[in-house]
Design a protein around this motif. Structure first.
Motif, PDB file in Angstrom:
ATOM      1  N   ARG A 588      -4.317  61.775   7.512  1.00 35.72           N
ATOM      2  CA  ARG A 588      -4.796  60.501   6.983  1.00 35.72           C
ATOM      3  C   ARG A 588      -5.732  59.872   8.018  1.00 35.72           C
ATOM      4  NH1 ARG A 588      -1.008  55.306   5.567  1.00 35.72           N
ATOM      5  NH2 ARG A 588      -0.661  55.502   7.813  1.00 35.72           N
ATOM      6  N   TRP A 591      -6.917  53.980   6.186  1.00 33.51           N
ATOM      7  CA  TRP A 591      -6.031  53.435   5.181  1.00 33.51           C
ATOM      8  C   TRP A 591      -6.104  51.906   5.195  1.00 33.51           C
ATOM      9  CZ3 TRP A 591      -4.763  56.054   9.553  1.00 33.51           C
ATOM     10  CH2 TRP A 591      -4.048  55.384  10.546  1.00 33.51           C
ATOM     11  N   GLU A 614      -6.076  55.082   0.585  1.00 35.42           N
ATOM     12  CA  GLU A 614      -5.837  56.031   1.672  1.00 35.42           C
ATOM     13  C   GLU A 614      -6.821  57.191   1.562  1.00 35.42           C
ATOM     14  OE1 GLU A 614      -1.136  55.765   2.708  1.00 35.42           O
ATOM     15  OE2 GLU A 614      -1.672  56.943   0.939  1.00 35.42           O
ATOM     16  N   HIS A 615      -7.310  57.626   2.704  1.00 38.31           N
ATOM     17  CA  HIS A 615      -8.246  58.751   2.740  1.00 38.31           C
ATOM     18  C   HIS A 615      -7.695  59.824   3.669  1.00 38.31           C
ATOM     19  CE1 HIS A 615     -11.795  61.038   4.185  1.00 38.31           C
ATOM     20  NE2 HIS A 615     -12.196  60.877   2.952  1.00 38.31           N
ATOM     21  N   TYR A 616      -7.783  61.097   3.231  1.00 32.63           N
ATOM     22  CA  TYR A 616      -7.277  62.222   4.012  1.00 32.63           C
ATOM     23  C   TYR A 616      -8.406  63.206   4.299  1.00 32.63           C
ATOM     24  CZ  TYR A 616      -2.537  60.634   3.033  1.00 32.63           C
ATOM     25  OH  TYR A 616      -1.387  59.893   2.964  1.00 32.63           O
ATOM     26  N   ARG A 627      -9.801  69.348  -0.444  1.00 32.93           N
ATOM     27  CA  ARG A 627      -9.271  68.004  -0.189  1.00 32.93           C
ATOM     28  C   ARG A 627      -8.730  67.458  -1.493  1.00 32.93           C
ATOM     29  NH1 ARG A 627     -10.843  62.553   0.215  1.00 32.93           N
ATOM     30  NH2 ARG A 627     -12.954  62.955  -0.523  1.00 32.93           N
ATOM     31  N   SER A 628      -7.479  67.007  -1.462  1.00 27.61           N
ATOM     32  CA  SER A 628      -6.823  66.468  -2.643  1.00 27.61           C
ATOM     33  C   SER A 628      -6.402  65.037  -2.357  1.00 27.61           C
ATOM     34  CB  SER A 628      -5.596  67.319  -2.998  1.00 27.61           C
ATOM     35  OG  SER A 628      -4.918  66.789  -4.116  1.00 27.61           O
ATOM     36  N   TRP A 629      -6.619  64.142  -3.328  1.00 27.58           N
ATOM     37  CA  TRP A 629      -6.244  62.749  -3.145  1.00 27.58           C
ATOM     38  C   TRP A 629      -6.083  62.079  -4.505  1.00 27.58           C
ATOM     39  CZ3 TRP A 629     -11.161  64.472  -3.215  1.00 27.58           C
ATOM     40  CH2 TRP A 629     -12.126  63.716  -3.872  1.00 27.58           C
ATOM     41  N   GLU A 630      -5.536  60.883  -4.465  1.00 25.27           N
ATOM     42  CA  GLU A 630      -5.412  60.058  -5.661  1.00 25.27           C
ATOM     43  C   GLU A 630      -5.968  58.687  -5.331  1.00 25.27           C
ATOM     44  OE1 GLU A 630      -1.312  60.231  -6.860  1.00 25.27           O
ATOM     45  OE2 GLU A 630      -1.557  62.201  -7.787  1.00 25.27           O
TER      46      GLU A 630
END
Length: 699
Positions: A588, A591, A614-616, A627-630
């Motif tokens: 992360r 955020w 939030e960013h990963y 890269r996977s996120w919601e």
């Protein structure tokens, strides 16, 4: 739209700390009884004290309800340490660390009636004599006389799309007293739901679309914990605790997709996972006077039976034979910890000596089968998926805590661990290690509402024994090879925290940290053409996090407050393929979280808004990067009635701005440093609104 790191975050964090402090000095503290007042100072060590009366407007039901409303205080959950080790959770109960690995102090506070709390003390960690802590620590002091009482919570939630309703999430507990014995009986159903669905687009290296998928995923988790805790008061000043917990769990998952290709080779794939397991936890401790000090003996036992079966089948519209894989993993995970802590005092010095023995083991029986043309699964040889990994570890730490003056505290902890790590059923010899550990913490409280701490720490991290064995990832068409050479990471850490009480305006804190890591865990080449979890020689982390509570009473909006968290982290490691520096996989890196709550003065009503972004960083495998996120933003709104027939009732709508499930993936024909791109995958899928209803009460 993809996230973009915001370069202006550091000035924003500084602005959250310094100007707010200047404003607070110009405005007197609020005196309205519905407002959380500035905490009282107690004693000469700058102790901040809150009582349950300070939080009346929130209608708290449990001790946890009180703690989460302390302005500017952020709860740190326990690290998954090796054994018990040094403390990491910044919450104590009656000045004692809750030394277990099944929930810690926060789980205990959720079972304690708010009426049984005498006060909450916010103190500097360096003054406590408990190794591992730094910055502000909450010490929750129970009332002298504990009243028998119970509490319950029912918290169902419903998703508008794809998922099954979650009817039975909730908990019930009862705390009583019989002479010298206190007891708590509890049942908690920690259920969960996850679901999304929508398009997946696949492009070739030139950017031409060649496949469109329509996917639906949903997963349900039922996890019911039956627990009981007994506390023995006496004889004399001795105190003992025994906690027993048993948790059966069920976690089925299902994923379907249809695949339309430009070459006409259309298909459909279904992937199902069955997980029906159970685990138990036993935690016991007993403390008593011995010689000039006190001895505390601690025992922890955890055992988890985790059988999981994943089945994946692809059917072709052309009528060609279906393709399928079945992966099974029957695992037994255990941990046994025996620990002794002896504390004594000489003048202004607080001493502690701790000795610990920990034994961890994983016994995995793996199986792999392929779908035959006749429709039956035929077993395949899969020896790399079966094995037993174990580690025996001994640790010794000596700790000295003492004041260096009326406004300065020092804590020094030093020691080390020796361990033996081995694959029991392999032909590799056991590996033996010695690792130094320790920390130096300075706590400064100059007055005027300011506090600061500096921590230098040498820490040994944890690893997953699953990574020693092969673990196929069927959904991603990838197999992680086992790595028998994996070792825990070690790191030097420097952390600085600064806090400021803002009177009637609230509180703000800033934390800055820098870590130098050896043997960082990441994805590495294994063997001639495999990849899996392993160690890279060196990595660094640098980050800042600002947390604060801003009260709006001074500007006339009585009962309103805003809790804020802003942070970023930058990491660097040398890529094992390219040799270039890059970010650590899946960390992360920035955020933002805002929680606005308004308790309407003179009424039992409240409303609020929670927002999170939030960013990963990307995950770097040898043959792909994804890269996977919601998001980008998860926003929830709620309304609450705090006295509806003696109950607290809340209605919440989650994800009102339609945050989506996203994935960007680039897959190469071979290794990404030398082979061309095979395809590029883009997921942009619907999650939808989530409706939640909560009823809480005491009896």
């Amino acid at each position: 739209m993809a996230f973009r790191p915001f370069s202006s975050l550091a000035p924003m964090i500084g602005a959250a700390l310094i100007p707010a402090a200047a404003i607070a000095q110009a405005v007197p503290a609020a005196t309205d009884p519905a407002v959380v007042p500035p905490p009282a100072l107690s004693g000469g060590r700058a102790k901040r004290v809150y009582t349950p009366a300070d939080f009346t407007r929130f209608a708290p039901k449990t001790a946890y309800d009180l703690l989460v409303q302390v302005p500017g205080f952020v709860i740190r959950v326990p690290d998954q340490n090796r054994g018990l080790g040094q403390a990491s959770e910044n919450v104590l109960i009656n000045s004692q660390r809750i030394a277990n690995k099944s929930g810690g102090a926060v789980d205990e506070l959720q079972k304690i009636n708010a009426a049984n709390i005498a006060r909450i003390e916010i103190v500097e960690a360096a003054s406590l004599g408990i190794a591992g802590l730094s910055g502000q620590v909450a010490n929750v002091i129970l009332a002298t006389e504990i009243k028998s009482s119970g509490r319950f919570e029912w918290k169902p939630d419903f998703r508008a799309h794809y998922s099954e309703p979650n009817y039975f999430r909730g908990s019930i507990s009862y705390t009583g007293k019989s002479g010298w014995l206190d007891y708590t009986l509890a049942v908690k159903n920690n259920t969960g739901r996850g679901a999304f669905g929508g398009p997946i687009l696949l492009y070739d290296a030139s950017g031409k679309l060649f496949e469109t998928r329509e996917e639906i995923y949903h997963g349900e988790t039922e996890q019911v914990t039956f627990s009981t805790k007994f506390t023995i008061d006496g004889p004399g000043s001795s105190v003992g605790n025994l906690t027993l917990a048993y948790t059966p769990y069920w976690a089925p998952e299902a994923r379907w997709d249809s695949r339309i290709r430009t070459d006409g080779n259309d298909s459909a794939r279904r992937t199902g996972t069955k997980l029906d397991g159970w685990y138990y936890d036993l935690n016991a401790d007993y403390e008593f006077a011995l010689g000039p000090g006190r001895l505390k003996l601690i025992g922890v036992r955890h055992f988890d039976h985790e059988p999981i079966v994943t089945t994946q089948v692809t059917d072709f519209d052309s009528g060609n034979p279906a393709q399928g894989t079945l992966f099974g993993r029957n695992s037994r995970i255990s941990e046994t910890v025996l620990r002794g802590e002896y504390r004594w005092k000489t003048g202004a010095n607080d001493w502690q000596l701790s000795l610990e023995r920990a034994f961890n083991a994983l016994d995995q029986r793996g199986s792999l089968a392929r779908l035959a043309p006749g429709g039956a699964f035929e077993p395949q040889d899969f020896p790399e998926g079966t094995g037993k990994v174990q580690e025996l570890r001994y640790e010794g730490i000596a700790t000295l805590s003492r004041p260096l003056g009326p406004k300065l505290d020092l804590q020094i902890a030093g020691g080390g661990e020796i361990s033996t790590l081995e694959r029991v059923d392999g032909n590799l010899p056991a590996r033996n290690f010695f690792r130094p550990k320790g920390s130096i913490v300075l706590g400064w409280h100059p007055g005027g509402g300011w506090d600061a701490s500096l921590k230098l720490n040498r820490r040994v991290g944890q690893i997953s024994f699953y990574d020693f064995l092969a673990q196929p990832k069927l959904v991603d068409d990838r197999e992680n090879s086992g790595n028998p050479d994996l070792v825990p990471p070690q790191q030097w850490e420097v952390e600085v925290e600064v806090g400021k009480e803002l009177g009637g305006w609230g509180k703000t804190r800033l934390r800055v940290y820098r870590h130098w890591v050896e043997d960082i865990v990441d994805i590495i080449p294994i063997g001639t053409d495999g990849e899996g979890v392993g160690n890279l020689p060196h990595a660094t982390r640098f980050g800042m996090e600002s947390t604060g509570t801003l009260l709006f009473d001074p500007v006339g909006v009585k009962g309103a407050k805003l809790d804020m968290t802003l942070g970023f982290e930058r990491t660097s490691v040398k890529d094992p393929l390219t040799g270039e520096n890059r970010a650590l996989s899946g960390t992360r890196d920035h955020w933002v979280e805002f929680n606005l709550r308004h308790d309407i003065a003179g009424t039992p009503l409240a409303w609020g808004v929670d927002a999170t972004n939030e960013h990963y960083t990307a995950n770097f495998y040898l043959s792909e990067v994804y890269r996977s996120w919601e998001g980008p933003w998860f926003v929830n709104v709620y309304a609450e009635h705090k006295a509806l027939f003696g109950l607290t009732v809340r209605a919440q709508i989650g994800n009102i701005f339609n945050a989506r499930h996203r994935l960007d993936r680039t897959v190469y024909a071979g290794w990404r440093d030398r082979d061309p791109v095979a395809f590029i995958q883009r997921n942009n899928q619907l999650i939808g609104p989530i409706f939640q209803f909560t009823v809480r009460g005491n009896f």
